[in-house]
Design an enzyme around this catalytic site. Sequence first.
Site, PDB file in Angstrom:
ATOM      1  N   ASP A 142      -1.591  -2.617   2.520  1.00  0.00           N
ATOM      2  CA  ASP A 142      -0.609  -3.151   1.564  1.00  0.00           C
ATOM      3  C   ASP A 142      -1.070  -2.768   0.172  1.00  0.00           C
ATOM      4  O   ASP A 142      -2.266  -2.761  -0.120  1.00  0.00           O
ATOM      5  CB  ASP A 142      -0.513  -4.671   1.690  1.00  0.00           C
ATOM      6  CG  ASP A 142       0.152  -5.124   2.982  1.00  0.00           C
ATOM      7  OD1 ASP A 142       0.985  -4.370   3.514  1.00  0.00           O
ATOM      8  OD2 ASP A 142      -0.152  -6.232   3.446  1.00  0.00           O
TER       9      ASP A 142
ATOM     10  N   ASP B 106       7.083  -3.184   4.916  1.00  0.00           N
ATOM     11  CA  ASP B 106       7.472  -4.579   4.719  1.00  0.00           C
ATOM     12  C   ASP B 106       8.855  -4.682   4.076  1.00  0.00           C
ATOM     13  O   ASP B 106       9.668  -5.523   4.459  1.00  0.00           O
ATOM     14  CB  ASP B 106       6.449  -5.309   3.856  1.00  0.00           C
ATOM     15  CG  ASP B 106       5.069  -5.377   4.488  1.00  0.00           C
ATOM     16  OD1 ASP B 106       4.979  -5.330   5.734  1.00  0.00           O
ATOM     17  OD2 ASP B 106       4.086  -5.473   3.739  1.00  0.00           O
TER      18      ASP B 106
END
Length: 156
Positions: free
Chosen positions: A111, A129
């Site tokens: 991330d 995401d």
Amino acid sequence: MRWAAILLILDQASKYGILYGLGLRQGQKIVLNPYMDLLMVWNRGISYGLFQQNSDIGRWLLVGVGLAACVAIWIWANRVQTKWFRIGAALVIGGGLGNTVDRVIYGAVADFVSLHAFDFYWYVFNVADVAIVAGFVLLLYDMIWSGSAPEKPDGS
């Protein structure tokens, strides 16, 4: 399902750029503007860092769950013929596969986008995401407003 393939490629390309192009390591940050940073974080759990898995068993369990979810959504999408449902399902599948590939290769999900304003920091996320969230929004839209929701048992 070409949207799934496109999202998988975009997700993996963005992560490759962050990890190998910029060379960001855990916790390193590049400030882009007052509201957005590139911040490298390895997520060993699922959304919002829930259910952190620090063992190989947990890692492979998440890989299995991710693949099973993608297959189930693909089967479901092949039974529903509405445009928005199929696009939403493809986005969820592409994002799910992107994060699953990370777990297989790295043992965790990469991330790197951090949004913030007025001392409020949202969670750190990636392209996969975004695809998953957008896909679920389209799935909900389709089920609620376009009439593709399953029938109730009484036939209504």
